[in-house]
Each structure stands twice: as structure tokens, then as C-alpha cells.
Design an enzyme around this catalytic site. Sequence first.
Site, short mmCIF file in Angstrom:
data_model
loop_
_atom_site.label_atom_id
_atom_site.label_comp_id
_atom_site.label_asym_id
_atom_site.label_seq_id
_atom_site.Cartn_x
_atom_site.Cartn_y
_atom_site.Cartn_z
N LEU A 1 0.81 -1.22 0.00
CA LEU A 1 0.00 0.00 0.00
C LEU A 1 0.84 1.27 0.00
O LEU A 1 0.33 2.36 -0.20
CB LEU A 1 -0.96 0.00 1.19
N ASN B 1 7.11 -3.13 4.17
CA ASN B 1 8.25 -2.36 3.65
C ASN B 1 7.86 -0.94 3.25
O ASN B 1 7.97 -0.53 2.10
CB ASN B 1 8.93 -3.09 2.48
N HIS C 1 4.75 -15.48 -3.71
CA HIS C 1 4.95 -15.34 -5.16
C HIS C 1 5.89 -16.40 -5.76
O HIS C 1 6.94 -16.06 -6.35
CB HIS C 1 5.42 -13.94 -5.52
N ASP D 1 0.63 -9.61 -5.07
CA ASP D 1 1.86 -8.84 -4.90
C ASP D 1 1.70 -7.47 -5.55
O ASP D 1 2.59 -6.96 -6.22
CB ASP D 1 3.07 -9.57 -5.47
#
Length: 431
Positions: A69, A100, A237, A310
Amino acid sequence: MDKYLIKNGHLIDPANNIDSKMDILISGGKVLEVSGNTSGNSASATGAKIIDASGKYIMPGFVDLHVHLREPGFEYKETIMTGAQAAAKGGVTTICPMPNTNPVIDSPAMVMHLRERAKDAPVHILPIGAITCGQDGVDITDIAGMKEAGAVAISEDGKSVLNSWLFRQALHEAAEAGMPVFSHCEDTSLLDGGVMNYGAKSEELGLPGIINAAEDVIVARDILLAKEAGCRLHLCHCSTADSVRLTEMAKKQGLSVTAEACPHHFTMSDDEITEDDGRFKMNPPLRSRADVNALKDGLKEGIIDIISTDHAPHGAEEKAQSMLKAPFGIVGLETSFAISYTVLVRGGYLTLSQLISKMSVNPAKVIGIDKGNLAPGKAADLVIADINTEYEIDSSTFVSKGKNTPFNGMKVYGRVEKTFTDGKIVYDLYS
């Protein structure tokens, strides 16, 4: 609270083994009734707003375990609100943002701060905390404290904790706290400046490549360390054939290991990279056609449990440059269901019910939330979609600040028309 009677739609509810035409009455933020013959004139439906879902499909809202986000710190790329609105447009009613940001979500205070900032969002936002402080790979965070503050998992996403002893300690602490660990599997010592998959296409374009082993060796390490720690491990992922094989081996041993794949990795291979364009740069990279086929087979066989996006938005100028300079990342919240339905269901790999399990039921189980279930009494998080009409992805219409996708112009099926969160319409295609 609004009351709605959704009539004449086809309900897909894998948690309750429903795949048939049903009416759904929702009120007070909950599912009140599910019936084949609910009458708009019945006492329970009095005062309900009627929604005619003829020819449409009703499904539990999707749960995306892997989004970025960008807030706090990188609001020019995305904000909590724009990301949440993008999720609602894509039928995603619960999202888990990675830590992150700047500052990193690495403490109970930061988890609570993010939750406070997200309290007015149109979808549920459940934070993921960092494994190490500042994601610097030196000191382990207060894992139990972040769980108490509302984090649903821990992850160092964007990188791996390369110190194996430190990562082992974190797994043990996570196991004690009852927290799943989401692993971004990448040995940076094997990257060698790579910006796309290593192979014929990287050689053709004259770009440095990333070998499959950069992912695979950390997948193997993390599975073995999680086995020793007795920790729940979720592999983010997955992009290689060997990641699928290693996950299968872990499951056959009865280990608590789940794995996700992203629509871009099971849809597009590096063969389809037409030029040196930042839109095609993502991490992990688009792999070979053999890897793409292995991912689809892994989804079909139940080895890969989850579909996540992702979702990684960036500024237009950042992506509009060579892959040598552009940041890694692709947006996906607004296209994940349509691409997955088109490629996997219409492609014959999954039934629609199996797809919904991977996008709603299974991810909810990974983080231990009561979602992905439309039985009476459950939260009215649901989606109404048209799966029979083809449309073209147009990134200029995205509500996300990020428009970075190589799928612009792709023809797909599965347009979301309405999304409900806690019984409230948070997205309506026609309003």
C-alpha cells in the site's frame, strides 16, 4: 445498516459446498438468509433493497495476502485509501499490506498506527509486521507484541532474511507466538544485477538475467528451517517449477507449508516480453513457459493453495524507463480475478469453485480469519461478477495510483460489478 436481497444470482460458496442459483438476504452487515426461493415479500426481507443478479455470479469476497500500500512514506505511489479502493473494484474485501514502508511496520506501535490510518478504508486491512527491525536483517522484532497489536503474519517481503541463524530464531519465536511467516525467497548473492529471467530472451534483449536458483535455494532453506522450528510457513509469489516441486515435497511430509502464485506468473512468460520496458520488470521475474505451465499444474493439483497479487504500484515516470533503471513491481488488485478466471477456469485448470477457494477460503485459513464463507450469520463480504462477457483491461481506468501492468489491452472475462464489505456496497460498476 442497509438491508439487501440479492435475487436470481448463481452462488459459488466453496466453504458450504454451494454451486447453484440462490437468493441471499443480508442485513446488519451479516448474511441473514441463503435460499433457493427467498421471497421479497417475506417477513425477513421486509424493507430490503432488491438487487437483481440474473445471469451473474455471487462469491465470497476475495482475501489478498500480499499487497503493497506504500503508506506511510511513498504516498505518491499509493495510499491506504487508493489501494483499498482498488481492492474493492477487484472484489477483494480483505488485504494484507506488507511492512516495507517508511518507516517500516516493525513494532506494535507501528502496527497500531497503520490500523488507525486504515480504519475508514472500504475493505478490511490486516497488517503484516516485519521480521527484523527496519528490515535491516540484524535484530528480530517484537513478534508476539505485533500479533497482540493486530498483525496477522510477519514477513521481510522485498527481501529475504539471509542470516539463516537469525531467520531460524525468528521462526521459533513466530511458532511460539502462533504467527505464520510469509517468506520472500531470494538469495541476493545470486542476482548479479539481474532485471529479468535468465534465458534466451534476456540474451536477446541484452539484459542481465536472474536464475531460478536465486528463488529455489531459499525456498528449500526456509522449508527446512520451518520444519525444525515447527512454524507455519507461507511461500510468497512462487515463480519456478522447482518451487512447486519443493512445496509438494513439504506437503507430503505433512509440514505446515502453504504457497501462493500471482496471476502474472501463471499467465505470462518471458517469451512475451516484447521490449526493454519497465512494465515487464517484477520480482520474481516473468519466468520461462515451462515454469508457467508448472505453476498452473501446481494450482490444479492443489500444491499451490493461494492466489495473491503482490500488488506493487509505482509512479508512471519510474516505470517508463529501461528495465535496468525501473523499480520491480506490477499492480494487480483490479485485475486478479478476471485474469485468474480467464486463464485458469476458462483454460480448464480449475473450476470456478476451486478458484474461489484459492482466492478467498484458503487465504483466510492461512491467517486464521473468519472469511470466505457466506453461511447465515457470517460477515456479508461478497462479490457479484459477470463471468460471461468479455472486456478489455484498460489501465487508464484503474483507481490505484499505479498503472504499471503489462496486461493493458488483454481481453478477459470476469468483470466485478458490485463488492460488499460488511453488508455495505463499497464498489458498484454502474454508480
